[in-house]
Write a protein that holds these residues in place. Structure first.
Motif: not given
Length: 491
Positions: A345-348, A355-359, A476-484
């Motif tokens: 979904p990020k590359e899309a 809206s991740s579930n659109h892919f 903020q959500a993406e940065e948190a995901e990268e930290e995880e």
């Protein structure tokens, strides 16, 4: 995801300069195998040829399936694997796997084929330069079913997966049975306990457990890893994946043993944790020599629901315990386990997580590497075919207009494959006409009035502020995901 009741079908985007141009073959529910050009023009229908899957052979032949066993007794069992010519005549057939005598049905030989097959000459069945499937001889690998009881797994009746290699005359010359390699898969004690109690039981045939649900099977073919001396990647070795158990594996053609595997546990190494759980995968294969990315493993990682584990509020029986509401296409180096390319979904360009579930296609689907480095992706459950570049630009998109008669809103496509124009000498090369992406805000059906202009101007200040807040939240959500991910965790 809530879908509109009206949406465009056919080709919606086409950039001829950036596409690998040719014909695309896919299955139209209840109709057969459909061949389209790059503008969506339908140039051929092979009526009633079941796409499980359909594969085009040079010269205008198609390898496919005919006939389906009654679902009272079998689960996704095709009776015949066939090769048909341009006019639909059967020029080769395999059915002599089991002689079936179902109550109330005509006794007959059946292949019990499902999900895949490969003809000698090409390891994957899609176009690879200088690797043409044989059309008048050679062997064929066929993925089939057998029923049995293996008390190491369960005392229930199993619908087991078996790989058969048959010669041109239909003789079985080699076979591999999944249940015989249960201990090699790597299930933990909790998963074994779940499988013993319920190996994914289905009602058909008095009850049978579709415990692995293998959906692809192909030889590795010539590759650089074997050329460097790694015996795990012998060209004759076979790669497959398990939709229900969440793993991808390679077996030795000589011994039958599993020699390479990722899953079902993706927590055993830092590399696997970075990949994250692969859920319900489809069409896992090694990209053949002669194509960009050769030697890497290409996987359509469906997401959805799959895997065995401890019962919970989400899974009372311990089936389908892993969930993810979007899909990924992953290209993985099998030596380092690094993701060298992906489409998610990020590359899309979707807004994560909103809206991740659109892919997203929780079932079926696949991906093909094209000679120009692009990837043809089948998003199966939405009937969407898409070609994306290495930089993840969408350069071709097609939405199937075909639905099942019994399910008039289901336009699923099991798999689609792209082939060069010269595979079909019966046709003249079609005209290629570019189709620019439509601005959705300006797209209206006849009779609809323009909207979203005056009101948008009136509330522009409020809207701009709200969107800025949303953008900040996403960052903020993406940065948190990268930290995880940096901490070695997976989602």
């Amino acid at each position: 995801m809530a879908c509109p009741t009206v949406f465009p079908t056919g080709v919606t985007i086409y950039n001829p300069e950036k596409c690998y141009n040719g014909y695309t073959l896919f299955n139209a529910p209840d109709l057969g195998a459909v061949l389209i050009d790059m503008n969506g023009g339908e140039v051929k229908l092979w009526s009633k040829l079941r796409g499980f899957p359909n594969k085009l052979l040079k010269g205008g032949y198609v390898l496919g399936s005919l006939g389906e066993r009654s679902d009272k007794y079998g689960y996704q069992d095709m009776t015949d694997v066939v090769q048909v010519d341009w006019d639909g005549n059967v020029v080769w057939k395999f059915d002599k796997h089991e002689f079936i005598e179902d109550v109330g049905e005509t006794p007959q030989w059946m292949a019990r084929q499902h999900h895949d097959f490969q003809r000698e000459g090409n390891p994957v069945g899609y176009y690879v330069p200088e690797m043409e499937c044989k059309t008048d001889g050679g062997t064929t690998l066929v993925l089939c079913h057998e029923n049995l009881v293996n008390k190491q797994i369960s005392d229930k009746n199993l619908c087991d997966d078996v790989f058969l290699e048959v010669d041109w005359e239909g003789n079985i010359i080699w076979q591999w049975h999944a249940n015989e390699h249960f201990k090699e898969i790597g299930f933990d004690e909790v998963q074994k306990n779940v499988l013993a109690r319920d190996p994914n039981m289905h009602d058909c045939g008095g009850g049978m457990g579709d415990w692995l649900h293998i959906n692809c099977m192909s030889e590795l073919g010539p590759n650089k890893w074997y050329d460097k001396g790694d015996e795990r990647f012998h060209p004759k070795n076979i790669i497959f994946d398990s939709r229900e158990a969440n793993f991808v594996a390679i077996i030795s053609k000589e011994t039958g043993n599993i020699v390479w595997k990722i899953g079902p546990d993706f927590s055993t190494s830092k590399e696997l944790r970075r990949i994250g759980n692969i859920v319900g995968p489809h069409l896992s294969h090694m990209i053949p020599k002669g194509l960009p990315g050769n030697g890497n493993i290409l996987i359509f990682d469906n997401g959805g629901w799959a895997g065995y584990g401890a019962p919970s509020t989400n899974s009372k029986r311990g089936l389908k315990v892993t969930h993810r509401d979007y899909s990924r296409v992953l290209e993985i180096n099998p030596i380092t386990l690094q993701i060298v390319w992906q489409y998610t979904p990020k590359e899309a360009g979707l807004v994560i997580p909103f809206s991740s579930n659109h892919f997203y296609s929780p079932l079926i689907s696949g991906a093909q590497r094209l000679p120009n480095g692009n990837t043809l992706i089948t998003v199966g459950m939405s009937g969407r075919l898409m070609e994306v570049t290495r930089s993840c630009e969408l350069v071709w998109e097609y939405i199937s207009p075909y639905c099942y008669m019994a399910y008039p809103t289901l336009n699923e496509v099991y798999r689609a494959y792209r082939y060069p124009y010269d595979y079909v000498p019966q046709l003249e090369k079609p005209e290629e006409v570019a189709i620019a992406k439509v601005e959705i805000k300006n797209f209206r059906v006849p009779g609809a009035k323009p909207c979203g202009t005056a009101l948008a101007t009136e509330i522009a200040g409020t809207w701009e502020y709200t969107m800025e807040q949303a953008d900040n939240f996403c960052v903020q959500a993406e940065e948190a995901e990268e930290e995880e991910f940096d901490d070695g965790l997976s989602f």
